[in-house]
Motif scaffolding. Sequence first.
Motif, short mmCIF file in Angstrom:
data_model
loop_
_atom_site.label_atom_id
_atom_site.label_comp_id
_atom_site.label_asym_id
_atom_site.label_seq_id
_atom_site.Cartn_x
_atom_site.Cartn_y
_atom_site.Cartn_z
N PRO A 36 40.93 40.82 38.04
CA PRO A 36 39.88 40.81 38.95
C PRO A 36 38.70 39.78 39.02
O PRO A 36 38.74 39.16 38.21
CB PRO A 36 39.28 42.17 38.95
CG PRO A 36 39.47 42.53 37.45
CD PRO A 36 40.81 41.98 36.95
N SER A 37 38.15 39.35 40.02
CA SER A 37 37.23 38.49 39.96
C SER A 37 36.30 38.60 39.10
O SER A 37 35.87 39.59 38.82
CB SER A 37 36.37 38.46 41.50
OG SER A 37 37.65 38.15 42.51
N MET A 160 47.22 25.20 36.31
CA MET A 160 47.53 25.33 37.95
C MET A 160 46.42 26.64 38.32
O MET A 160 46.61 27.67 37.87
CB MET A 160 48.88 25.70 38.30
CG MET A 160 49.72 24.70 37.81
SD MET A 160 51.54 25.04 38.36
CE MET A 160 51.36 24.67 40.10
N ASP A 161 45.49 26.17 39.01
CA ASP A 161 44.36 27.15 39.33
C ASP A 161 44.37 27.86 40.58
O ASP A 161 44.09 26.98 41.67
CB ASP A 161 43.20 26.61 38.94
CG ASP A 161 41.84 27.45 39.07
OD1 ASP A 161 42.02 28.58 39.41
OD2 ASP A 161 40.71 27.04 38.98
N GLU A 162 45.12 28.95 40.76
CA GLU A 162 45.45 29.36 42.13
C GLU A 162 45.79 28.57 43.17
O GLU A 162 45.15 28.42 44.28
CB GLU A 162 44.02 30.09 42.74
CG GLU A 162 43.35 31.26 41.63
CD GLU A 162 42.81 32.37 42.27
OE1 GLU A 162 43.41 32.83 43.26
OE2 GLU A 162 41.73 32.83 41.99
N PRO A 163 46.74 27.83 42.86
CA PRO A 163 47.31 26.59 43.72
C PRO A 163 47.88 27.06 45.05
O PRO A 163 47.87 26.16 46.02
CB PRO A 163 48.35 25.95 42.88
CG PRO A 163 48.75 26.87 42.28
CD PRO A 163 47.53 27.92 41.68
N THR A 194 45.95 33.25 38.84
CA THR A 194 46.34 33.54 40.19
C THR A 194 45.72 35.43 40.04
O THR A 194 45.37 35.74 39.00
CB THR A 194 47.85 33.99 40.49
OG1 THR A 194 47.98 34.64 41.90
CG2 THR A 194 48.45 35.06 39.53
N HIS A 195 45.41 35.62 41.30
CA HIS A 195 45.01 36.93 41.52
C HIS A 195 45.89 37.79 42.06
O HIS A 195 45.68 39.08 42.39
CB HIS A 195 43.75 37.01 42.33
CG HIS A 195 44.01 36.54 43.72
ND1 HIS A 195 43.87 35.26 44.12
CD2 HIS A 195 44.38 37.22 44.80
CE1 HIS A 195 44.18 35.01 45.18
NE2 HIS A 195 44.48 36.17 45.86
N ASP A 196 47.17 37.29 42.36
CA ASP A 196 48.30 38.00 42.72
C ASP A 196 49.22 38.50 41.79
O ASP A 196 50.00 37.63 41.39
CB ASP A 196 48.96 37.00 43.92
CG ASP A 196 50.01 37.69 44.60
OD1 ASP A 196 50.72 38.63 44.28
OD2 ASP A 196 50.46 37.20 45.92
N PHE A 236 46.13 48.29 38.07
CA PHE A 236 46.22 46.75 38.44
C PHE A 236 47.79 46.45 38.91
O PHE A 236 47.78 45.84 40.03
CB PHE A 236 45.67 45.76 37.44
CG PHE A 236 45.42 44.40 37.80
CD1 PHE A 236 44.29 44.25 38.56
CD2 PHE A 236 46.23 43.36 37.74
CE1 PHE A 236 43.79 43.06 38.87
CE2 PHE A 236 46.03 42.13 38.05
CZ PHE A 236 44.78 42.02 38.92
N ILE A 237 48.81 46.90 38.23
CA ILE A 237 50.10 46.56 38.76
C ILE A 237 50.31 47.43 39.93
O ILE A 237 50.93 46.85 40.86
CB ILE A 237 50.98 46.94 37.66
CG1 ILE A 237 50.86 46.15 36.54
CG2 ILE A 237 52.52 46.93 38.15
CD1 ILE A 237 51.58 46.37 35.14
N GLY A 238 50.16 48.52 39.84
CA GLY A 238 50.43 49.54 41.05
C GLY A 238 51.75 50.23 40.90
O GLY A 238 52.68 49.79 40.45
N LYS A 239 51.79 51.55 41.14
CA LYS A 239 53.10 52.30 40.82
C LYS A 239 54.22 51.58 41.67
O LYS A 239 55.26 51.53 41.10
CB LYS A 239 52.47 53.59 41.03
CG LYS A 239 53.75 54.53 40.57
CD LYS A 239 53.18 56.21 40.71
CE LYS A 239 54.34 57.28 40.16
NZ LYS A 239 53.99 58.54 39.97
N GLU A 240 54.06 51.54 43.02
CA GLU A 240 55.04 50.91 43.73
C GLU A 240 55.58 49.63 43.19
O GLU A 240 56.83 49.43 43.24
CB GLU A 240 54.52 50.90 45.33
CG GLU A 240 54.21 52.36 45.72
CD GLU A 240 55.53 53.16 45.76
OE1 GLU A 240 56.48 52.78 46.03
OE2 GLU A 240 55.26 54.37 45.32
#
Length: 375
Positions: A36-37, A160-163, A194-196, A236-240
């Motif tokens: 997270p941020s 590579m910073d959130e490119p 990345t945040h993704d 953070f990953i998420g179940k789905e």
Amino acid sequence: MIRFENVKKQYQDGFTALKNIDFEVKKGELLTLIGPSGCGKTTTMRMINRLIEPTEGKIYIDGQDISQLNPVELRRNIGYVIQQIGLFPHMTIEQNISLVPKLKKWEEKRYLARVDELLELVGLDPSVFKHRYPSELSGGQQQRVGVIRALAAEPEIILMDEPFSALDPISREQLQDDIVRLHEEINKTIVFVTHDMDEALKISSRIAIMKDGEIIQLDTPDKILRHPANDFVRGFIGKERMKKHTDDVLVPTAEDLMTTSTVTSSPRKGLAEAFKQMKDYKVDSLILIDRNKNFEGLVTLQKIEEHYKNEDLTLSAIKEENALTIQMNASVQEVAEIFHENNIGLIPVLDGERLAGIITRSSMMRGLAEWKLNE
């Protein structure tokens, strides 16, 4: 290749951005920092090329303490790709790509050949694109040029910073594919922020999940999906997403099969008190936990009946300390195997050391049925 040893970053206002982190980036791998941020991922990356200096600890590249290296020379030997791309608008694409090789005093013939080679590598025809200016390219094309510019001087390390975060979904997905392919071809060491989570799972050799200046889990995408370290990683990953990325082979876990309607007790409780609790709740076992809900053991009705006449005993004295337990992320096969091989009525489910619930034979069958309906 890159090693962090007890690295801490604390600012003058007292904020601690990194809390004594230790990890290593292996040669030739693509390690993604995610979280997270404010978790410290960008701070961590910028320490590698000394844009940020640590308050404590050491960072090594190929065994060399980078604090002893000239920061300008260090940066010229590390490729860097950022979200804003950073192409010089008054320079042609050829001039942008060849900038660092020129600074490193490459011969003209060599760096011009390198420009053509790199443009072809990302599907941009050199005869068409090298004499254009950045404003004449689409966002995705500009970012491709940003990536290959970082490769131009053949650095061993690329940051590579959130490119891709500012790009549209289609361009972003195409560039992610490019990075996977490029990494396989060039075999460079890449640190990617990345945040993704989907992006991290797609491109990474390993992923470091960060929170509050600490690395919570560092492992391969497959291991993180199969064995998240704790509730934070799982959330953070998420179940789905966990189901989606396991090759569509959806296997229910202990968490899917358990019930949280668990009758618990303190190990300090007396036997008469425990017997009444079992009678009131119509159960034949009590799960013992401490005040932090950490699992302490299990007591059966049979054990209480055997020792009932001893008024000095507490449940702690007669508990089954080696009771079989299972973690929340264990598979249904592991659960079924425990029931098959042991004459037990329930399995405590743990999240680390904490009790999360229990699985009984009936809750397992009910959980399987519900999971199939929701699949």
